[in-house]
Every structure is written in structure tokens, then in C-alpha cells.
Design a protein around this motif. Sequence first.
Motif, PDB file in Angstrom:
ATOM      1  N   ALA A   7       1.088  -1.177   0.127  1.00 42.71           N
ATOM      2  CA  ALA A   7       0.093  -0.308  -0.052  1.00 42.71           C
ATOM      3  C   ALA A   7       0.925   1.521   0.147  1.00 42.71           C
ATOM      4  O   ALA A   7       0.969   2.228  -0.297  1.00 42.71           O
ATOM      5  CB  ALA A   7      -0.590   0.286   1.404  1.00 42.71           C
ATOM      6  N   VAL A   8       1.859   1.242   0.379  1.00 36.91           N
ATOM      7  CA  VAL A   8       3.077   2.383   0.388  1.00 36.91           C
ATOM      8  C   VAL A   8       3.092   2.610  -1.016  1.00 36.91           C
ATOM      9  O   VAL A   8       3.323   3.683  -1.001  1.00 36.91           O
ATOM     10  CB  VAL A   8       4.017   1.906   2.229  1.00 36.91           C
ATOM     11  CG1 VAL A   8       5.326   3.695   1.306  1.00 36.91           C
ATOM     12  CG2 VAL A   8       3.520   2.583   3.108  1.00 36.91           C
ATOM     13  N   ASP A  11       0.567   4.281  -2.821  1.00 38.54           N
ATOM     14  CA  ASP A  11       0.797   5.979  -1.808  1.00 38.54           C
ATOM     15  C   ASP A  11       1.917   6.749  -2.839  1.00 38.54           C
ATOM     16  O   ASP A  11       1.061   7.537  -3.347  1.00 38.54           O
ATOM     17  CB  ASP A  11       0.066   5.479  -0.758  1.00 38.54           C
ATOM     18  CG  ASP A  11      -1.147   4.939  -0.434  1.00 38.54           C
ATOM     19  OD1 ASP A  11      -1.718   5.372  -1.509  1.00 38.54           O
ATOM     20  OD2 ASP A  11      -1.528   5.558   1.283  1.00 38.54           O
ATOM     21  N   THR A  12       2.790   5.868  -2.201  1.00 39.94           N
ATOM     22  CA  THR A  12       3.844   7.113  -2.367  1.00 39.94           C
ATOM     23  C   THR A  12       4.102   7.190  -4.290  1.00 39.94           C
ATOM     24  O   THR A  12       4.297   8.462  -4.602  1.00 39.94           O
ATOM     25  CB  THR A  12       4.919   6.639  -2.314  1.00 39.94           C
ATOM     26  OG1 THR A  12       5.989   5.861  -2.321  1.00 39.94           O
ATOM     27  CG2 THR A  12       5.183   6.781  -0.464  1.00 39.94           C
ATOM     28  N   ASN A  14       1.769   7.272  -6.235  1.00 36.68           N
ATOM     29  CA  ASN A  14       1.114   8.299  -6.712  1.00 36.68           C
ATOM     30  C   ASN A  14       0.556   9.791  -5.736  1.00 36.68           C
ATOM     31  O   ASN A  14       0.120  10.173  -6.240  1.00 36.68           O
ATOM     32  CB  ASN A  14      -0.334   7.873  -6.665  1.00 36.68           C
ATOM     33  CG  ASN A  14      -0.979   6.446  -8.024  1.00 36.68           C
ATOM     34  OD1 ASN A  14      -0.537   6.862  -8.912  1.00 36.68           O
ATOM     35  ND2 ASN A  14      -1.320   5.577  -6.385  1.00 36.68           N
ATOM     36  N   LYS A  16       1.081  10.045  -2.909  1.00 34.52           N
ATOM     37  CA  LYS A  16       0.317  10.136  -0.975  1.00 34.52           C
ATOM     38  C   LYS A  16       0.917   9.637  -0.318  1.00 34.52           C
ATOM     39  O   LYS A  16       2.048   9.440  -0.385  1.00 34.52           O
ATOM     40  CB  LYS A  16      -0.508   9.500  -1.502  1.00 34.52           C
ATOM     41  CG  LYS A  16      -1.978  10.228  -2.701  1.00 34.52           C
ATOM     42  CD  LYS A  16      -3.406   8.982  -2.857  1.00 34.52           C
ATOM     43  CE  LYS A  16      -4.603  10.028  -3.726  1.00 34.52           C
ATOM     44  NZ  LYS A  16      -5.348   9.132  -3.779  1.00 34.52           N
ATOM     45  N   ALA A  17       1.229   9.963   0.630  1.00 33.20           N
ATOM     46  CA  ALA A  17       1.101   9.957   2.147  1.00 33.20           C
ATOM     47  C   ALA A  17       0.849   8.931   2.913  1.00 33.20           C
ATOM     48  O   ALA A  17       1.227   8.176   4.794  1.00 33.20           O
ATOM     49  CB  ALA A  17       2.195  10.984   2.621  1.00 33.20           C
ATOM     50  N   ASP A  18      -0.940   9.223   3.243  1.00 34.64           N
ATOM     51  CA  ASP A  18      -1.921   8.408   3.057  1.00 34.64           C
ATOM     52  C   ASP A  18      -1.171   7.087   4.303  1.00 34.64           C
ATOM     53  O   ASP A  18      -0.706   6.574   5.453  1.00 34.64           O
ATOM     54  CB  ASP A  18      -3.266   8.020   3.286  1.00 34.64           C
ATOM     55  CG  ASP A  18      -3.093   9.084   2.921  1.00 34.64           C
ATOM     56  OD1 ASP A  18      -3.452  10.101   3.607  1.00 34.64           O
ATOM     57  OD2 ASP A  18      -4.378   9.101   1.774  1.00 34.64           O
ATOM     58  N   ALA A  19      -0.516   5.714   3.768  1.00 35.04           N
ATOM     59  CA  ALA A  19       0.215   4.172   4.272  1.00 35.04           C
ATOM     60  C   ALA A  19       0.929   4.514   4.538  1.00 35.04           C
ATOM     61  O   ALA A  19       1.673   4.104   5.790  1.00 35.04           O
ATOM     62  CB  ALA A  19      -0.160   3.005   3.162  1.00 35.04           C
ATOM     63  N   THR A  48       4.579  15.589   1.439  1.00 34.17           N
ATOM     64  CA  THR A  48       3.219  15.884   1.449  1.00 34.17           C
ATOM     65  C   THR A  48       4.266  18.390   0.961  1.00 34.17           C
ATOM     66  O   THR A  48       2.573  18.381   1.039  1.00 34.17           O
ATOM     67  CB  THR A  48       2.724  16.730   3.438  1.00 34.17           C
ATOM     68  OG1 THR A  48       3.990  16.472   3.825  1.00 34.17           O
ATOM     69  CG2 THR A  48       2.480  14.793   3.153  1.00 34.17           C
TER      70      THR A  48
END
Length: 189
Positions: A7-8, A11-12, A14, A16-19, A48
Amino acid sequence: MEILNKAVSIDTANGKADALEYRAWTLLYYYRDYEGVVRDVNLIEKITGNTYNSCWGEPCGFHKGQALYKLDNYDEAIATLKAVNAEEEKLGFDSTDNYMIPFYIGRCYYKKKDYTNAILYFEKALASVKQFPEAYYQLGLIYKDLKNDEKAKANFELAKNYINYSMSEPYVERIDEIFEYMVANQLQP
């Protein structure tokens, strides 16, 4: 962890940093992978563009500061934790609300044998939360090192009196919780 790592990666890729935020929290409290925490928090800040992010309900910088403390990198831990406090003040938070920040700054100063600053920060933590046995215990250790037996005993007694108080964060407790036997050992002549 295999699924979380996947998932990381997604996310990364794309931006994103949520995971990643969840993984940093997990690495700190479950895996004790302190280098991984520092790596992940640095990457979160890069992705971010913010120095203040939330890792599963807590400031990511707080996690990084704890990890740096556990890695014996006390100066960087102090700087990181102070930066979290400054960011929270900018956001309108009362800096005394997060009593764990001065607690860990105090722990760092204690490890550096800078007792004056350690005492100052433990007292800041206690100004927010009076029933904080870990802070009293640390103060007791400082005064014991300083050969001030009266103050050491008084702080160990306070730690003993408040031992049933919980830090209210079970994961942090697993890192720095004190137990009755620890206080009892210090109170023995």
C-alpha cells in the motif's frame, strides 16, 4: 506488513502519504524499527511538503522524535520535538496539551546529563499532568544522580502514589511505562 508495504508503494507512487503515515506509526510502536520511522517521517514531509503531519492521530514529528531518542540521537530528537511544539503553537494548539513532548525532551536532556534542562522539561510535563509517575520517576533518578536524596525520595514517592495513573496512550506506555517494582527498587535504602 507485506500488505502495508505494498500500500505504501502504491500511495507513494501516486504522491500520497496515507499508508506511509500508518506504517511510520506501526514501525514505532509495534516493530520498534526506529530507523524506519525516521525514514518514513522524512518521506512523509517530502511528499506532503509539510513539516507537520498526522501519523495515525499523533504528530509524525512526535514519532520521529521518539525514534531518534531510542536511537540515542538526543540533539536531533530535541530539535524535532521542539519543532513539533512550535508547529502546534502556529496551528493554535495549546503547547501544554501534548505533555509527552516535554517528557521526551526531558528524557533526552537526562541522557545527555544536562540535568538543569531535564528538570525544566519534566516540570513542564508535570505542569500539564500532575499524575504522571514516569516524570516523577525520571526526576527521582536525576536527583539521585545529583546526590539530593531528599528530592529523589520525594519524587519516587510521588511516582509510587500515582503508579495507577495511565499515560492514556497504551503504545507509548509500552516504551516508557514504569512499574511498582522499579519505584520500590529506588526507594530501598
